[in-house]
Design a protein around this motif. Structure first.
Motif, PDB file in Angstrom:
ATOM      1  N   PRO A 175       0.806  -1.225   0.000  1.00 35.21           N
ATOM      2  CA  PRO A 175       0.000   0.000   0.000  1.00 35.21           C
ATOM      3  C   PRO A 175       0.838   1.274   0.000  1.00 35.21           C
ATOM      4  N   LYS A 176       2.005   1.223   0.615  1.00 32.11           N
ATOM      5  CA  LYS A 176       2.840   2.419   0.728  1.00 32.11           C
ATOM      6  C   LYS A 176       3.437   2.843  -0.610  1.00 32.11           C
ATOM      7  N   SER A 177       3.661   1.898  -1.509  1.00 33.40           N
ATOM      8  CA  SER A 177       4.273   2.229  -2.800  1.00 33.40           C
ATOM      9  C   SER A 177       3.286   2.065  -3.954  1.00 33.40           C
ATOM     10  N   THR A 178       2.003   2.160  -3.620  1.00 33.65           N
ATOM     11  CA  THR A 178       0.936   1.978  -4.610  1.00 33.65           C
ATOM     12  C   THR A 178       0.118   3.254  -4.743  1.00 33.65           C
ATOM     13  N   LEU A 179      -0.235   3.597  -5.974  1.00 30.65           N
ATOM     14  CA  LEU A 179      -1.208   4.650  -6.248  1.00 30.65           C
ATOM     15  C   LEU A 179      -2.505   3.990  -6.691  1.00 30.65           C
ATOM     16  N   PHE A 180      -3.627   4.585  -6.294  1.00 32.99           N
ATOM     17  CA  PHE A 180      -4.931   4.083  -6.721  1.00 32.99           C
ATOM     18  C   PHE A 180      -5.765   5.246  -7.222  1.00 32.99           C
ATOM     19  N   PHE A 181      -6.368   5.077  -8.396  1.00 24.48           N
ATOM     20  CA  PHE A 181      -7.202   6.114  -9.006  1.00 24.48           C
ATOM     21  C   PHE A 181      -8.634   5.611  -9.152  1.00 24.48           C
ATOM     22  N   ASP A 182      -9.600   6.434  -8.728  1.00 26.49           N
ATOM     23  CA  ASP A 182     -11.012   6.070  -8.850  1.00 26.49           C
ATOM     24  C   ASP A 182     -11.842   7.343  -8.796  1.00 26.49           C
ATOM     25  N   ASP A 183     -13.063   7.278  -9.305  1.00 23.57           N
ATOM     26  CA  ASP A 183     -13.951   8.441  -9.257  1.00 23.57           C
ATOM     27  C   ASP A 183     -15.016   8.316  -8.178  1.00 23.57           C
ATOM     28  N   SER A 184     -15.090   7.172  -7.501  1.00 22.84           N
ATOM     29  CA  SER A 184     -16.132   6.934  -6.501  1.00 22.84           C
ATOM     30  C   SER A 184     -15.641   7.284  -5.100  1.00 22.84           C
ATOM     31  N   PRO A 185     -16.283   8.232  -4.416  1.00 25.94           N
ATOM     32  CA  PRO A 185     -15.860   8.576  -3.056  1.00 25.94           C
ATOM     33  C   PRO A 185     -15.903   7.393  -2.092  1.00 25.94           C
ATOM     34  N   SER A 186     -16.920   6.543  -2.204  1.00 24.18           N
ATOM     35  CA  SER A 186     -17.030   5.411  -1.280  1.00 24.18           C
ATOM     36  C   SER A 186     -15.923   4.389  -1.515  1.00 24.18           C
ATOM     37  N   VAL A 187     -15.554   4.180  -2.772  1.00 22.51           N
ATOM     38  CA  VAL A 187     -14.460   3.253  -3.077  1.00 22.51           C
ATOM     39  C   VAL A 187     -13.128   3.836  -2.619  1.00 22.51           C
ATOM     40  N   LEU A 188     -12.920   5.115  -2.863  1.00 19.32           N
ATOM     41  CA  LEU A 188     -11.693   5.769  -2.416  1.00 19.32           C
ATOM     42  C   LEU A 188     -11.553   5.688  -0.899  1.00 19.32           C
ATOM     43  N   SER A 189     -12.647   5.874  -0.192  1.00 21.81           N
ATOM     44  CA  SER A 189     -12.615   5.778   1.271  1.00 21.81           C
ATOM     45  C   SER A 189     -12.230   4.377   1.721  1.00 21.81           C
ATOM     46  N   ALA A 190     -12.763   3.366   1.034  1.00 19.20           N
ATOM     47  CA  ALA A 190     -12.433   1.984   1.383  1.00 19.20           C
ATOM     48  C   ALA A 190     -10.949   1.706   1.161  1.00 19.20           C
ATOM     49  N   PHE A 195      -8.016   0.893   3.977  1.00 16.49           N
ATOM     50  CA  PHE A 195      -7.175  -0.300   3.874  1.00 16.49           C
ATOM     51  C   PHE A 195      -5.694   0.048   4.022  1.00 16.49           C
ATOM     52  N   GLY A 196      -5.342   1.288   3.733  1.00 16.86           N
ATOM     53  CA  GLY A 196      -3.950   1.693   3.886  1.00 16.86           C
ATOM     54  C   GLY A 196      -3.305   2.286   2.653  1.00 16.86           C
ATOM     55  N   ILE A 197      -4.076   2.396   1.554  1.00 14.20           N
ATOM     56  CA  ILE A 197      -3.534   3.026   0.348  1.00 14.20           C
ATOM     57  C   ILE A 197      -3.744   4.533   0.492  1.00 14.20           C
ATOM     58  N   GLU A 198      -2.774   5.192   1.105  1.00 14.24           N
ATOM     59  CA  GLU A 198      -2.921   6.608   1.420  1.00 14.24           C
ATOM     60  C   GLU A 198      -3.066   7.460   0.165  1.00 14.24           C
ATOM     61  N   ARG A 199      -2.335   7.092  -0.875  1.00 12.88           N
ATOM     62  CA  ARG A 199      -2.404   7.867  -2.115  1.00 12.88           C
ATOM     63  C   ARG A 199      -3.495   7.291  -3.021  1.00 12.88           C
ATOM     64  N   SER A 200      -4.719   7.428  -2.546  1.00 18.56           N
ATOM     65  CA  SER A 200      -5.907   7.073  -3.322  1.00 18.56           C
ATOM     66  C   SER A 200      -6.440   8.365  -3.924  1.00 18.56           C
ATOM     67  N   ILE A 201      -6.420   8.443  -5.231  1.00 20.97           N
ATOM     68  CA  ILE A 201      -6.551   9.717  -5.934  1.00 20.97           C
ATOM     69  C   ILE A 201      -7.896   9.801  -6.649  1.00 20.97           C
ATOM     70  N   ALA A 202      -8.638  10.857  -6.372  1.00 16.84           N
ATOM     71  CA  ALA A 202      -9.968  11.049  -6.951  1.00 16.84           C
ATOM     72  C   ALA A 202      -9.872  11.643  -8.350  1.00 16.84           C
ATOM     73  N   ILE A 203     -10.730  11.160  -9.238  1.00 17.82           N
ATOM     74  CA  ILE A 203     -10.875  11.727 -10.576  1.00 17.82           C
ATOM     75  C   ILE A 203     -12.043  12.713 -10.539  1.00 17.82           C
ATOM     76  N   CYS A 204     -11.764  13.966 -10.856  1.00 13.06           N
ATOM     77  CA  CYS A 204     -12.777  15.017 -10.719  1.00 13.06           C
ATOM     78  C   CYS A 204     -13.672  15.190 -11.948  1.00 13.06           C
ATOM     79  N   HIS A 205     -13.256  14.628 -13.082  1.00 14.53           N
ATOM     80  CA  HIS A 205     -14.059  14.809 -14.301  1.00 14.53           C
ATOM     81  C   HIS A 205     -14.269  13.460 -14.991  1.00 14.53           C
ATOM     82  N   PRO A 206     -15.045  12.570 -14.357  1.00 10.77           N
ATOM     83  CA  PRO A 206     -15.231  11.224 -14.912  1.00 10.77           C
ATOM     84  C   PRO A 206     -16.147  11.166 -16.127  1.00 10.77           C
TER      85      PRO A 206
END
Length: 236
Positions: free
Chosen positions: A175-190, A194-205
């Motif tokens: 999780p520390k060396s992983t980036l995650f991209f998603d447009d869903s706030p609930s998925v990003l929160s999950a 879990f520990g993926i601090e750099r979970s990045i929101a897409i603002c224009h899906p």
């Protein structure tokens, strides 16, 4: 460099030497959510209304309680489930509108840049495998990443903590060396939980709708700046 827009995009440029795996949602992150919003928001009701000789508004009202009840579960994303509910093959119907499936700006270029730099990439999507296959037929998207994983094969939606436990056991990512991209706030929160601090929101899906305002710690409008940073000299 800090990226700031009126949508809340705020991601500082990434040190790619500290990243060895990128996890990416598919719809609304790599592919334009306009197709899904149109199909699931209108086309499925339109066909049901025509079959049963009712108005589209009546069809929407009939199914709205069920949509609310299964939100955040695999059933919400399952073409098999909705085919049973609507009484016709949802996947076959979606093929009638496949010309609306398209890439989001800079998404394809970002995947090429990740591969060129040797950064491992995996699509993790709640889309049913039938829909993944359809979108791959149109875009060739799965050829541009190392793996594509549907939550339906995992057994839990991405909103569930159990999904992330199973995913880590499969992919062996840190999780520390992983980036995650998603447009869903609930998925990003999950993912953050879990520990993926750099979970990045897409603002224009959805390119046909206004940008969303995200309050996430990390957010981007699209992959333009990150693609450029991957291509810069001195990056891994």
């Amino acid at each position: 460099m800090k990226i700031e827009t009126d949508s809340g995009a705020n991601l500082e440029s990434v040190d790619w030497t500290q990243v060895d795996h990128v996890l990416l949602d598919m719809d609304g992150t790599l592919l334009d959510l306009a197709f899904d919003n149109d199909f699931w928001g209108h086309r499925i009701h339109e066909k049901y209304a025509a079959i049963h000789r009712i108005s589209v508004d009546q069809a929407v009202a009939q199914f709205e309680p069920l949509f609310q009840r299964v939100a955040g579960t695999l059933s919400w994303y399952s073409t098999d489930f909705w085919s049973q509910q609507y009484g016709y093959n949802i996947t076959d119907h979606s093929r009638d509108y496949a010309t609306g499936i398209r890439w989001l700006p800079f998404a394809k270029e970002f995947l090429h840049a990740l591969r060129h730099r040797g950064v491992r990439s995996t699509i993790v999507t709640n889309a049913h495998p039938d829909i993944v296959n359809l979108k791959n037929e149109v875009t060739g998207i799965t050829d541009l990443v190392d793996r594509t994983i549907s939550s339906h094969t995992v057994g839990y939606a991405k909103e569930s903590p159990k999904f992330w436990i199973a995913l880590r056991a499969d992919l062996k990512f840190s999780p520390k060396s992983t980036l995650f991209f998603d447009d869903s706030p609930s998925v990003l929160s999950a993912a953050v939980d879990f520990g993926i601090e750099r979970s990045i929101a897409i603002c224009h899906p959805d390119t046909t709708r206004p940008k969303r305002i995200h309050v996430s710690s990390w957010a981007i409008d699209n992959f333009e700046h990150l693609t450029a940073s991957l291509s810069s000299k001195g990056q891994r």
